[in-house]
Design a protein around this motif. Structure first.
Motif, PDB file in Angstrom:
ATOM      1  N   LEU A  50       0.564  -1.260   0.044  1.00 21.99           N
ATOM      2  CA  LEU A  50      -0.072  -0.257   0.123  1.00 21.99           C
ATOM      3  C   LEU A  50       0.810   1.220  -0.031  1.00 21.99           C
ATOM      4  CD1 LEU A  50      -2.471  -1.794   0.413  1.00 21.99           C
ATOM      5  CD2 LEU A  50      -3.213  -0.605   2.222  1.00 21.99           C
ATOM      6  N   ALA A  51       1.981   1.272   0.840  1.00 25.90           N
ATOM      7  CA  ALA A  51       2.961   2.352   0.758  1.00 25.90           C
ATOM      8  C   ALA A  51       3.612   2.518  -0.566  1.00 25.90           C
ATOM      9  CB  ALA A  51       4.035   2.285   1.575  1.00 25.90           C
ATOM     10  N   ARG A  52       3.725   1.605  -1.565  1.00 22.90           N
ATOM     11  CA  ARG A  52       4.265   1.642  -2.778  1.00 22.90           C
ATOM     12  C   ARG A  52       3.117   2.000  -3.737  1.00 22.90           C
ATOM     13  NH1 ARG A  52       6.582  -3.960  -5.593  1.00 22.90           N
ATOM     14  NH2 ARG A  52       7.914  -3.635  -3.635  1.00 22.90           N
ATOM     15  N   LEU A  53       1.995   1.646  -3.446  1.00 19.48           N
ATOM     16  CA  LEU A  53       0.879   2.190  -4.409  1.00 19.48           C
ATOM     17  C   LEU A  53       0.567   3.552  -4.102  1.00 19.48           C
ATOM     18  CD1 LEU A  53      -1.624  -1.012  -4.357  1.00 19.48           C
ATOM     19  CD2 LEU A  53      -0.375  -0.149  -6.194  1.00 19.48           C
ATOM     20  N   GLY A  54       0.352   4.078  -3.190  1.00 15.89           N
ATOM     21  CA  GLY A  54       0.091   5.365  -2.523  1.00 15.89           C
ATOM     22  C   GLY A  54      -1.326   5.812  -2.752  1.00 15.89           C
ATOM     23  N   GLY A  55      -1.762   6.778  -1.960  1.00 19.33           N
ATOM     24  CA  GLY A  55      -3.092   7.189  -2.391  1.00 19.33           C
ATOM     25  C   GLY A  55      -4.147   6.843  -1.304  1.00 19.33           C
ATOM     26  N   PHE A  56      -3.619   5.858  -0.637  1.00 17.18           N
ATOM     27  CA  PHE A  56      -4.422   5.444   0.642  1.00 17.18           C
ATOM     28  C   PHE A  56      -4.449   5.997   1.991  1.00 17.18           C
ATOM     29  CE2 PHE A  56      -4.205   2.310  -2.842  1.00 17.18           C
ATOM     30  CZ  PHE A  56      -5.486   2.047  -3.085  1.00 17.18           C
ATOM     31  N   GLY A  57      -3.554   6.835   2.145  1.00 15.31           N
ATOM     32  CA  GLY A  57      -3.308   7.629   3.366  1.00 15.31           C
ATOM     33  C   GLY A  57      -2.133   7.069   4.084  1.00 15.31           C
ATOM     34  N   LYS A  58      -1.939   7.913   5.143  1.00 14.15           N
ATOM     35  CA  LYS A  58      -0.628   7.444   5.724  1.00 14.15           C
ATOM     36  C   LYS A  58      -0.581   6.297   6.596  1.00 14.15           C
ATOM     37  CE  LYS A  58       2.905  10.030   9.037  1.00 14.15           C
ATOM     38  NZ  LYS A  58       3.065  11.087   9.636  1.00 14.15           N
ATOM     39  N   LEU A  59       0.492   5.599   6.524  1.00 14.34           N
ATOM     40  CA  LEU A  59       0.703   4.238   7.239  1.00 14.34           C
ATOM     41  C   LEU A  59       2.114   3.840   7.370  1.00 14.34           C
ATOM     42  CD1 LEU A  59       1.600   1.991   4.773  1.00 14.34           C
ATOM     43  CD2 LEU A  59      -0.910   1.983   4.481  1.00 14.34           C
ATOM     44  N   THR A  60       2.466   3.068   8.502  1.00 10.35           N
ATOM     45  CA  THR A  60       3.729   2.857   8.841  1.00 10.35           C
ATOM     46  C   THR A  60       4.052   1.316   8.524  1.00 10.35           C
ATOM     47  OG1 THR A  60       3.623   4.488  10.691  1.00 10.35           O
ATOM     48  CG2 THR A  60       5.579   2.886  10.703  1.00 10.35           C
ATOM     49  N   VAL A  61       5.127   1.181   7.935  1.00  9.40           N
ATOM     50  CA  VAL A  61       5.596  -0.410   7.606  1.00  9.40           C
ATOM     51  C   VAL A  61       6.268  -0.775   8.714  1.00  9.40           C
ATOM     52  CG1 VAL A  61       6.735  -1.653   5.705  1.00  9.40           C
ATOM     53  CG2 VAL A  61       5.453   0.483   4.976  1.00  9.40           C
ATOM     54  N   ASP A  62       5.708  -1.542   9.696  1.00  6.53           N
ATOM     55  CA  ASP A  62       6.306  -2.157  10.790  1.00  6.53           C
ATOM     56  C   ASP A  62       5.540  -3.094  11.235  1.00  6.53           C
ATOM     57  OD1 ASP A  62       3.820  -1.083  11.649  1.00  6.53           O
ATOM     58  OD2 ASP A  62       4.616   0.502  13.175  1.00  6.53           O
ATOM     59  N   GLY A  63       4.714  -3.844  10.628  1.00  8.71           N
ATOM     60  CA  GLY A  63       3.916  -4.987  10.881  1.00  8.71           C
ATOM     61  C   GLY A  63       2.977  -4.885  12.148  1.00  8.71           C
ATOM     62  N   ARG A  64       2.887  -3.830  12.370  1.00  2.72           N
ATOM     63  CA  ARG A  64       1.839  -3.581  13.725  1.00  2.72           C
ATOM     64  C   ARG A  64       0.550  -2.736  13.191  1.00  2.72           C
ATOM     65  NH1 ARG A  64       5.394  -1.410  18.299  1.00  2.72           N
ATOM     66  NH2 ARG A  64       6.039  -0.078  16.399  1.00  2.72           N
ATOM     67  N   GLN A  65      -0.623  -3.272  13.505  1.00  7.05           N
ATOM     68  CA  GLN A  65      -1.687  -2.377  13.425  1.00  7.05           C
ATOM     69  C   GLN A  65      -1.698  -1.089  14.152  1.00  7.05           C
ATOM     70  OE1 GLN A  65      -3.855  -1.828  10.978  1.00  7.05           O
ATOM     71  NE2 GLN A  65      -5.383  -3.631  11.351  1.00  7.05           N
ATOM     72  N   SER A  66      -2.273   0.052  13.618  1.00  7.79           N
ATOM     73  CA  SER A  66      -2.609   1.362  13.985  1.00  7.79           C
ATOM     74  C   SER A  66      -3.658   1.895  13.533  1.00  7.79           C
ATOM     75  CB  SER A  66      -0.990   2.255  13.878  1.00  7.79           C
ATOM     76  OG  SER A  66      -1.094   2.497  12.552  1.00  7.79           O
ATOM     77  N   ALA A  67      -4.170   3.052  14.116  1.00  7.24           N
ATOM     78  CA  ALA A  67      -5.446   3.732  13.509  1.00  7.24           C
ATOM     79  C   ALA A  67      -5.156   4.191  12.140  1.00  7.24           C
ATOM     80  CB  ALA A  67      -5.676   4.847  14.326  1.00  7.24           C
ATOM     81  N   ALA A  68      -4.045   4.613  11.834  1.00  8.02           N
ATOM     82  CA  ALA A  68      -3.829   5.047  10.389  1.00  8.02           C
ATOM     83  C   ALA A  68      -3.527   3.962   9.460  1.00  8.02           C
ATOM     84  CB  ALA A  68      -2.649   5.727  10.473  1.00  8.02           C
ATOM     85  N   ASP A  69      -3.007   2.987   9.852  1.00 11.47           N
ATOM     86  CA  ASP A  69      -3.082   1.737   9.216  1.00 11.47           C
ATOM     87  C   ASP A  69      -4.392   1.141   8.903  1.00 11.47           C
ATOM     88  OD1 ASP A  69      -0.072   1.555   9.163  1.00 11.47           O
ATOM     89  OD2 ASP A  69      -0.063   0.260  10.687  1.00 11.47           O
ATOM     90  N   CYS A  70      -5.154   1.072   9.984  1.00 15.43           N
ATOM     91  CA  CYS A  70      -6.511   0.416   9.817  1.00 15.43           C
ATOM     92  C   CYS A  70      -7.215   1.173   8.891  1.00 15.43           C
ATOM     93  CB  CYS A  70      -7.035   0.394  11.110  1.00 15.43           C
ATOM     94  SG  CYS A  70      -8.742  -0.089  11.410  1.00 15.43           S
ATOM     95  N   ALA A  71      -7.363   2.488   8.803  1.00 16.22           N
ATOM     96  CA  ALA A  71      -7.913   3.605   7.872  1.00 16.22           C
ATOM     97  C   ALA A  71      -7.678   3.268   6.562  1.00 16.22           C
ATOM     98  CB  ALA A  71      -7.826   4.766   8.261  1.00 16.22           C
ATOM     99  N   ALA A  72      -5.983   3.199   6.117  1.00 13.64           N
ATOM    100  CA  ALA A  72      -5.642   2.911   4.579  1.00 13.64           C
ATOM    101  C   ALA A  72      -6.036   1.329   4.226  1.00 13.64           C
ATOM    102  CB  ALA A  72      -4.031   3.254   4.991  1.00 13.64           C
ATOM    103  N   ILE A  73      -6.118   0.616   4.969  1.00 10.70           N
ATOM    104  CA  ILE A  73      -6.444  -0.765   4.611  1.00 10.70           C
ATOM    105  C   ILE A  73      -7.947  -0.677   4.206  1.00 10.70           C
ATOM    106  CG2 ILE A  73      -6.709  -3.142   5.209  1.00 10.70           C
ATOM    107  CD1 ILE A  73      -3.778  -2.743   7.016  1.00 10.70           C
ATOM    108  N   LYS A  74      -8.808  -0.049   5.152  1.00  8.69           N
ATOM    109  CA  LYS A  74     -10.163  -0.285   4.842  1.00  8.69           C
ATOM    110  C   LYS A  74     -10.558   0.514   3.684  1.00  8.69           C
ATOM    111  CE  LYS A  74     -12.219  -0.392   9.487  1.00  8.69           C
ATOM    112  NZ  LYS A  74     -13.173   0.197  10.400  1.00  8.69           N
ATOM    113  N   LYS A  75      -9.794   1.382   3.388  1.00 13.80           N
ATOM    114  CA  LYS A  75     -10.016   2.400   1.957  1.00 13.80           C
ATOM    115  C   LYS A  75      -9.414   1.710   0.888  1.00 13.80           C
ATOM    116  CE  LYS A  75      -8.800   7.061  -0.018  1.00 13.80           C
ATOM    117  NZ  LYS A  75      -7.941   8.080   0.048  1.00 13.80           N
ATOM    118  N   PHE A  76      -8.562   0.847   1.033  1.00 14.04           N
ATOM    119  CA  PHE A  76      -7.874   0.048  -0.163  1.00 14.04           C
ATOM    120  C   PHE A  76      -8.994  -1.143  -0.498  1.00 14.04           C
ATOM    121  CE2 PHE A  76      -5.822  -3.892  -1.338  1.00 14.04           C
ATOM    122  CZ  PHE A  76      -5.101  -3.485  -2.555  1.00 14.04           C
ATOM    123  N   GLN A  77      -9.571  -1.541   0.684  1.00 15.50           N
ATOM    124  CA  GLN A  77     -10.604  -2.865   0.376  1.00 15.50           C
ATOM    125  C   GLN A  77     -11.908  -2.318  -0.242  1.00 15.50           C
ATOM    126  OE1 GLN A  77     -10.624  -4.042   4.557  1.00 15.50           O
ATOM    127  NE2 GLN A  77      -9.241  -5.756   4.317  1.00 15.50           N
TER     128      GLN A  77
END
Length: 291
Positions: free
Chosen positions: A110-137
């Motif tokens: 998702l970080a490579r694709l871009g456009g789904f919001g700010k997220l951190t590549v660390d393998g740990r779920q966060s509020a920002a990661d959750c929002a980005a993954i939901k938007k992608f889905q």
């Protein structure tokens, strides 16, 4: 009189065969079209158990009355409420949405694709990661869109992030590109991507979509497929009975496929329709795995 009946039947049969010949269908277990082709009356208006006529007595020809039944009331039971399930917290302590087994890989794609919001590549779920993954889905029709980085989300993200748009060899005009290997579609004009890459589902085993270079030869907002008796919304034909069109079946069920057509999500089918015209170049590369 007998001769007239035979001629009438032949004319009626010829009229049926002239409608929608050659258009492909979506998959072998549903209409897959998203359009409302009317079901035969025999299917939609069958008598239910409540309205069906009683069976006649073979000796009198009159309906046989059914014996009355007295229902013995059962004692009521009070259901014990089950505890409400809560999302499993990630190693960071965030409990807003569940963490999937492909968390880090999905974050990476998702970080490579871009456009789904700010997220951190660390393998740990966060509020920002959750929002980005939901938007992608939500964008790519993945259900449920709960923010969990599971197998389907991982597969779609990987296919999109690894699609090489340069392999399409698009010319200076508009070109629709299909990567059968990654099951992705995009559109280019003058070397610039104007749509996608996005997801698709192409021909299943026995109906593999053939690679090659083609041109859009016919278009229809709703095309009727006579062989499979389904409607094909936003139809753009490019190779015999094969074309682009919308599907409302679940696109990410990899165990099924089309009868050669390039199935698209609604938004992508609409956008491709808006871009395309008779003569639009179509380049199909690769081969769908398993076909």
């Amino acid at each position: 009189m007998k001769h007239v009946r035979i001629v009438a039947r032949a004319v009626a049969l010829g009229a049926v065969l002239l409608v929608g010949v050659g258009a492909c269908a979506l998959d072998p277990q549903g209409d897959g079209s998203g359009a409302g082709a009317p079901a035969p009356v025999g299917v939609t208006e069958r008598a239910s158990g409540a309205s069906a006529a009683p069976t006649p007595d073979p000796t009198t020809g009159r309906p046989t009355p059914e014996p009355s039944r007295t229902t013995t009331p059962r004692p009521s039971r009070t259901a014990t409420p089950k505890p409400t399930a809560t999302a499993k917290p990630s190693s960071s302590g965030f409990t807003g949405c569940p963490q999937g087994e492909q968390q880090r890989a999905v974050e990476t794609y998702l970080a490579r694709l871009g456009g789904f919001g700010k997220l951190t590549v660390d393998g740990r779920q966060s509020a920002a990661d959750c929002a980005a993954i939901k938007k992608f889905q939500r964008r790519y029709g993945i259900s449920p869109a709960a923010g969990r980085a599971g197998a389907t989300t991982y597969d779609v993200a990987k296919r999109l992030a690894t699609t090489d748009v340069g392999r399409c060899r698009a010319g200076s005009g508009l070109t629709f590109c299909v990567d059968l290997t990654r099951q992705t579609v995009w559109a280019m004009r003058g070397g610039t991507v104007v749509l996608g890459p996005t997801v698709t589902r192409t021909g299943m085993a026995g109906y593999a979509t053939p690679a090659g270079t083609y041109h859009v030869g016919g278009r229809n907002l709703r095309e009727w497929s006579n062989p499979y008796e389904v409607w094909l919304p936003y139809w753009q034909q490019f190779n015999g009975g094969i074309g682009f069109h919308e599907t409302t079946t679940y696109l990410h069920n990899g165990s099924i496929g089309s009868h050669g057509c390039v199935n698209l999500l609604h938004a992508d089918a609409v956008r491709l329709w808006e871009l395309g015209s008779i003569g639009t170049r179509v380049v199909v590369i690769g081969r769908r795995p398993g076909t």
